[in-house]
Design a protein around this motif. Structure first.
Motif, PDB file in Angstrom:
ATOM      1  N   PRO A 111      46.190  46.566  78.816  1.00 47.17           N
ATOM      2  CA  PRO A 111      47.492  46.870  79.152  1.00 47.17           C
ATOM      3  C   PRO A 111      48.556  46.045  78.696  1.00 47.17           C
ATOM      4  O   PRO A 111      49.767  46.596  78.312  1.00 47.17           O
ATOM      5  N   LEU A 112      48.198  44.688  78.113  1.00 47.47           N
ATOM      6  CA  LEU A 112      49.321  43.971  77.716  1.00 47.47           C
ATOM      7  C   LEU A 112      49.736  44.660  76.288  1.00 47.47           C
ATOM      8  O   LEU A 112      50.903  44.778  75.842  1.00 47.47           O
ATOM      9  N   LEU A 158      55.800  50.825  81.820  1.00 46.86           N
ATOM     10  CA  LEU A 158      56.372  51.760  81.227  1.00 46.86           C
ATOM     11  C   LEU A 158      57.904  52.234  81.685  1.00 46.86           C
ATOM     12  O   LEU A 158      58.542  52.770  80.906  1.00 46.86           O
ATOM     13  N   VAL A 213      51.184  40.131  83.115  1.00 49.46           N
ATOM     14  CA  VAL A 213      50.359  40.648  82.041  1.00 49.46           C
ATOM     15  C   VAL A 213      49.812  42.149  82.433  1.00 49.46           C
ATOM     16  O   VAL A 213      49.572  42.258  83.544  1.00 49.46           O
ATOM     17  N   THR A 224      49.396  47.801  75.488  1.00 49.56           N
ATOM     18  CA  THR A 224      49.906  49.149  75.635  1.00 49.56           C
ATOM     19  C   THR A 224      51.287  48.781  75.713  1.00 49.56           C
ATOM     20  O   THR A 224      52.353  49.360  75.232  1.00 49.56           O
ATOM     21  N   ARG A 225      51.678  47.727  76.630  1.00 52.27           N
ATOM     22  CA  ARG A 225      53.299  47.256  76.707  1.00 52.27           C
ATOM     23  C   ARG A 225      53.925  46.793  75.644  1.00 52.27           C
ATOM     24  O   ARG A 225      54.728  47.407  75.150  1.00 52.27           O
ATOM     25  N   PHE A 259      43.220  48.936  86.267  1.00 50.06           N
ATOM     26  CA  PHE A 259      43.285  49.209  84.776  1.00 50.06           C
ATOM     27  C   PHE A 259      44.374  50.125  84.614  1.00 50.06           C
ATOM     28  O   PHE A 259      45.266  49.984  83.821  1.00 50.06           O
ATOM     29  N   ARG A 311      53.182  47.745  72.631  1.00 49.35           N
ATOM     30  CA  ARG A 311      53.193  49.101  71.862  1.00 49.35           C
ATOM     31  C   ARG A 311      54.163  49.862  72.189  1.00 49.35           C
ATOM     32  O   ARG A 311      55.207  50.312  71.404  1.00 49.35           O
ATOM     33  N   GLN A 312      54.732  50.096  73.565  1.00 45.20           N
ATOM     34  CA  GLN A 312      55.807  50.849  74.325  1.00 45.20           C
ATOM     35  C   GLN A 312      56.864  50.064  73.663  1.00 45.20           C
ATOM     36  O   GLN A 312      58.176  50.677  73.816  1.00 45.20           O
ATOM     37  N   SER A 327      48.044  48.916  85.649  1.00 41.22           N
ATOM     38  CA  SER A 327      48.453  47.819  84.909  1.00 41.22           C
ATOM     39  C   SER A 327      49.202  48.413  83.468  1.00 41.22           C
ATOM     40  O   SER A 327      49.988  47.906  82.868  1.00 41.22           O
ATOM     41  N   CYS A 328      48.189  49.593  82.986  1.00 46.37           N
ATOM     42  CA  CYS A 328      48.922  50.262  81.870  1.00 46.37           C
ATOM     43  C   CYS A 328      50.115  50.935  82.019  1.00 46.37           C
ATOM     44  O   CYS A 328      50.991  50.857  80.924  1.00 46.37           O
TER      45      CYS A 328
END
Lengths: 126, 227
Positions: free
Chosen positions: A57-58, B71, B227, A60-61, B63, A63-64, B66-67
């Motif tokens: 997830p980190l 956003l 995180v 992903t962040r 998961f 990257r975003q 968190s992803c």
């Protein structure tokens, strides 16, 4: 409730949260890698409790936020592999975060040491 | 890579992650992007020797959440116009149904429990009004169930609509009274518009408060370096 003197894991986790994104950017700058590769390298450096599921997830962040991007690299076996690399924005951000970390680190280190005058007085009292 | 490891475990885990994204209102375009990237990264990890139990060690719901936690605006939000249409549309239809039911329900000739007729019909109106408000809130909850802010929006909307009704109806009634309870279409429409304006204000205010809270939570998360 956990004893803060014996159970240091929650504190370690909190400290890590504040710097893990910077560590990931730095590792990718040194050597572009995929997420699992980063997990393995973190484990090699002693951060063995960071799993794929907690690092992903980190990434992903990042990257975003446009700090990391995917790059295709040729592989000796099989098709080309996609690895993470640092973008220009990522390089600038890493530079700023590193400076901030170094400033913070030296400030905290100075705070943890007893001031010179106090330590001299302490020595005199002995 | 260990060929004997059950790939279906990994596929099942990915399906649960995807289901969570869909259930929490992640727009399909963003969901597809995240899924493609995840599949690619999982394949790369497997190619690099990762064991399946390492990759699926995190609970799929945690998961997935968190992803999408960082956003922000990419996740989309409920359109105010659509929210007003659903809420007020249900309200108008519900009010029409409630008004119609007044002619269908066989009311007793004399108000029960020794109540005055006006008090009895006040209770009937309050009951019907409560049903209409419940329908409005229920319609919003159902229509926007896939949006993550719905859980916060719905209680605020319910409270706001109740207050707007308590404020708007007496004002509309006072307006009607000032016209001698005229059945003139323009007067009746204006009365309805007064109530609708109060309800619309409550909808917009509830949504604004929900977004403010969301932005505050996001800012706090960013400050905490979550995180």
């Amino acid at each position: 409730m956990a004893d803060p003197n014996t159970d240091l894991e929650p504190r370690r986790s909190l400290l890590l949260r504040g710097v893990l994104d910077m560590c990931v950017l730095a590792m990718v700058q040194h050597q572009p890698d995929h997420v699992y590769g980063l997990v393995s390298r973190l484990a090699d450096r002693g951060l063995d409790r960071i799993s794929f599921g907690s690092l992903y997830p980190l990434v992903t962040r990042l990257r975003q936020q446009g700090l990391l991007s995917n790059t295709s690299v040729p592989s000796l076996v099989g098709p080309p592999r996609t690895v993470l690399s640092l973008t220009e924005a990522g390089e600038v951000t890493l530079q700023r975060w590193t400076e901030q970390w170094q400033t913070m680190n030296s400030t905290v280190t100075r705070l943890l040491e007893p001031p010179v005058a106090e330590s001299a007085r302490f020595e005199g009292a002995r | 890579m260990n060929d004997r490891e059950p790939e279906w475990l990994l596929a099942g885990w990915v399906r649960l992650v995807q289901a969570r994204w869909t259930a929490t209102g992640v727009p399909s375009r963003v969901c597809d992007e995240l899924l493609q990237q995840l599949l690619q990264d999982l394949a790369t990890a497997r190619g690099a020797g990762a064991r399946i139990e390492e990759l699926i060690a995190t609970h799929p719901v945690a998961f997935a959440d968190s992803c999408t936690a960082g956003l922000g605006s990419r996740l989309g939000s409920i359109s105010t116009v659509r929210l007003l249409k659903v809420c007020l549309g249900t309200g108008v239809l519900g009010a029409a149904a409630a008004y119609g039911s007044l002619f269908l329900i066989p009311f007793p000739a004399v108000a029960p429990f020794g109540l005055d007729d006006s008090v009895f019909f006040l209770f009937v109106d309050l009951w019907l009004g409560l049903m209409v408000l419940t329908a409005m809130v229920g319609a919003v909850r159902w229509t926007f169930r896939r949006y993550r802010e719905t859980a916060v929006l719905v209680p605020r909307l319910a409270a706001g609509l109740a207050v707007a009704t308590l404020l708007g109806f007496p004002l509309a009634s006072a307006f009607g009274a000032s016209w001698g309870y005229s059945t003139n279409l323009a007067v009746i429409l204006l009365e309805a518009l007064i109530v609708l304006a109060f309800l619309a204000g409550a909808v917009v205010l509830a949504q604004d408060l929900t977004y403010r809270q969301g932005r505050r939570a996001q800012a706090t998360g960013a400050r905490d370096g979550t995180v």
